[in-house]
Design a protein around this motif. Structure first.
Motif, PDB file in Angstrom:
ATOM      1  N   ALA A  63      79.764  12.165  32.836  1.00 41.25           N
ATOM      2  CA  ALA A  63      79.296  10.836  32.439  1.00 41.25           C
ATOM      3  C   ALA A  63      77.873  10.914  31.890  1.00 41.25           C
ATOM      4  CB  ALA A  63      79.369   9.874  33.623  1.00 41.25           C
ATOM      5  N   GLU A  64      77.035  11.719  32.517  1.00 41.54           N
ATOM      6  CA  GLU A  64      75.661  11.869  32.038  1.00 41.54           C
ATOM      7  C   GLU A  64      75.643  12.433  30.617  1.00 41.54           C
ATOM      8  OE1 GLU A  64      71.536  14.265  33.052  1.00 41.54           O
ATOM      9  OE2 GLU A  64      73.427  14.988  33.881  1.00 41.54           O
ATOM     10  N   LYS A  65      76.452  13.454  30.368  1.00 38.37           N
ATOM     11  CA  LYS A  65      76.496  14.055  29.028  1.00 38.37           C
ATOM     12  C   LYS A  65      76.951  13.041  27.985  1.00 38.37           C
ATOM     13  CE  LYS A  65      77.158  18.881  30.339  1.00 38.37           C
ATOM     14  NZ  LYS A  65      75.781  19.187  30.311  1.00 38.37           N
ATOM     15  N   ILE A  66      77.932  12.238  28.332  1.00 36.49           N
ATOM     16  CA  ILE A  66      78.420  11.220  27.404  1.00 36.49           C
ATOM     17  C   ILE A  66      77.342  10.173  27.153  1.00 36.49           C
ATOM     18  CG2 ILE A  66      80.073   9.313  27.148  1.00 36.49           C
ATOM     19  CD1 ILE A  66      82.103  11.167  28.649  1.00 36.49           C
ATOM     20  N   MET A  67      76.716   9.694  28.217  1.00 40.47           N
ATOM     21  CA  MET A  67      75.742   8.614  28.091  1.00 40.47           C
ATOM     22  C   MET A  67      74.435   9.049  27.437  1.00 40.47           C
ATOM     23  SD  MET A  67      77.430   6.081  29.001  1.00 40.47           S
ATOM     24  CE  MET A  67      76.120   4.900  28.837  1.00 40.47           C
ATOM     25  N   THR A  68      74.144  10.329  27.429  1.00 40.60           N
ATOM     26  CA  THR A  68      72.909  10.802  26.815  1.00 40.60           C
ATOM     27  C   THR A  68      73.165  11.499  25.477  1.00 40.60           C
ATOM     28  OG1 THR A  68      72.991  12.865  28.088  1.00 40.60           O
ATOM     29  CG2 THR A  68      71.733  11.030  29.034  1.00 40.60           C
ATOM     30  N   SER A  69      74.396  11.451  25.004  1.00 41.12           N
ATOM     31  CA  SER A  69      74.753  12.076  23.736  1.00 41.12           C
ATOM     32  C   SER A  69      74.118  11.328  22.570  1.00 41.12           C
ATOM     33  CB  SER A  69      76.274  12.076  23.574  1.00 41.12           C
ATOM     34  OG  SER A  69      76.634  12.430  22.260  1.00 41.12           O
ATOM     35  N   LYS A  70      73.702  12.074  21.573  1.00 44.89           N
ATOM     36  CA  LYS A  70      73.172  11.455  20.356  1.00 44.89           C
ATOM     37  C   LYS A  70      74.270  10.707  19.608  1.00 44.89           C
ATOM     38  CE  LYS A  70      69.498  14.788  19.791  1.00 44.89           C
ATOM     39  NZ  LYS A  70      68.956  15.882  18.997  1.00 44.89           N
ATOM     40  N   ASN A  71      75.509  10.998  19.932  1.00 44.83           N
ATOM     41  CA  ASN A  71      76.653  10.345  19.288  1.00 44.83           C
ATOM     42  C   ASN A  71      77.242   9.234  20.145  1.00 44.83           C
ATOM     43  OD1 ASN A  71      76.639  12.084  16.993  1.00 44.83           O
ATOM     44  ND2 ASN A  71      77.545  13.674  18.261  1.00 44.83           N
ATOM     45  N   ILE A  72      76.443   8.656  21.024  1.00 45.82           N
ATOM     46  CA  ILE A  72      76.971   7.664  21.967  1.00 45.82           C
ATOM     47  C   ILE A  72      77.614   6.476  21.246  1.00 45.82           C
ATOM     48  CG2 ILE A  72      74.803   6.445  22.322  1.00 45.82           C
ATOM     49  CD1 ILE A  72      75.741   6.168  25.307  1.00 45.82           C
ATOM     50  N   GLY A  73      77.067   6.070  20.121  1.00 42.41           N
ATOM     51  CA  GLY A  73      77.659   4.954  19.376  1.00 42.41           C
ATOM     52  C   GLY A  73      79.081   5.257  18.946  1.00 42.41           C
ATOM     53  N   LYS A  74      79.309   6.455  18.441  1.00 42.39           N
ATOM     54  CA  LYS A  74      80.653   6.859  18.010  1.00 42.39           C
ATOM     55  C   LYS A  74      81.583   7.000  19.217  1.00 42.39           C
ATOM     56  CE  LYS A  74      79.091   9.233  13.877  1.00 42.39           C
ATOM     57  NZ  LYS A  74      78.933  10.511  13.199  1.00 42.39           N
ATOM     58  N   LEU A  75      81.043   7.537  20.314  1.00 36.33           N
ATOM     59  CA  LEU A  75      81.853   7.677  21.521  1.00 36.33           C
ATOM     60  C   LEU A  75      82.270   6.315  22.051  1.00 36.33           C
ATOM     61  CD1 LEU A  75      79.816  10.499  23.283  1.00 36.33           C
ATOM     62  CD2 LEU A  75      82.119  10.711  22.325  1.00 36.33           C
ATOM     63  N   TYR A  76      81.335   5.362  22.045  1.00 31.98           N
ATOM     64  CA  TYR A  76      81.647   4.018  22.520  1.00 31.98           C
ATOM     65  C   TYR A  76      82.708   3.374  21.639  1.00 31.98           C
ATOM     66  CZ  TYR A  76      81.258  -0.764  24.024  1.00 31.98           C
ATOM     67  OH  TYR A  76      81.556  -2.017  24.487  1.00 31.98           O
ATOM     68  N   GLU A  77      82.571   3.512  20.328  1.00 35.77           N
ATOM     69  CA  GLU A  77      83.563   2.943  19.406  1.00 35.77           C
ATOM     70  C   GLU A  77      84.940   3.537  19.654  1.00 35.77           C
ATOM     71  OE1 GLU A  77      82.250   3.370  15.370  1.00 35.77           O
ATOM     72  OE2 GLU A  77      80.345   2.367  15.786  1.00 35.77           O
ATOM     73  N   ALA A  78      85.001   4.840  19.906  1.00 36.24           N
ATOM     74  CA  ALA A  78      86.277   5.505  20.153  1.00 36.24           C
ATOM     75  C   ALA A  78      86.901   5.013  21.458  1.00 36.24           C
ATOM     76  CB  ALA A  78      86.087   7.018  20.201  1.00 36.24           C
ATOM     77  N   ALA A  79      86.068   4.702  22.445  1.00 33.34           N
ATOM     78  CA  ALA A  79      86.580   4.266  23.746  1.00 33.34           C
ATOM     79  C   ALA A  79      86.941   2.793  23.772  1.00 33.34           C
ATOM     80  CB  ALA A  79      85.540   4.562  24.836  1.00 33.34           C
ATOM     81  N   ALA A  80      86.327   2.004  22.926  1.00 32.66           N
ATOM     82  CA  ALA A  80      86.512   0.538  22.955  1.00 32.66           C
ATOM     83  C   ALA A  80      87.825   0.097  22.371  1.00 32.66           C
ATOM     84  CB  ALA A  80      85.381  -0.145  22.212  1.00 32.66           C
TER      85      ALA A  80
END
Length: 80
Positions: A63-80
């Motif tokens: 979770a820490e790696k995901i939340m601190t990723s420079k690509n968090i916006g893309k990760l959030y879009e993929a999860a939403a």
């Protein structure tokens, strides 16, 4: 490097596909809900003895790696 599949399992036959700690029926969400309520990690592990400390710590690390990723916006879009 941690392999998510070593710690998290998603199977439609187990709790309708909710992510769970591998080898258990304890949802990952349960860990975060407990922590949000101020329950310590040790208390969580006492409440859910089928989850190992290693599993819980590694899921928090994921979770820490995901939340601190420079690509968090893309990760959030993929999860939403």
């Amino acid at each position: 490097m941690i392999d998510i599949k070593d710690y998290i399992s998603i199977d439609q036959d187990i709790l309708s596909g909710q992510p769970v700690f591998k080898g258990t029926r304890v949802t990952i969400e349960t860990l975060f809900l407990h922590l949000e309520k101020g329950v310590s990690l040790n208390e969580f592990l006492e409440d859910f003895p089928s989850v190992s400390k290693e599993q819980a710590i590694n899921v928090l690390g994921i979770a820490e790696k995901i939340m601190t990723s420079k690509n968090i916006g893309k990760l959030y879009e993929a999860a939403a």
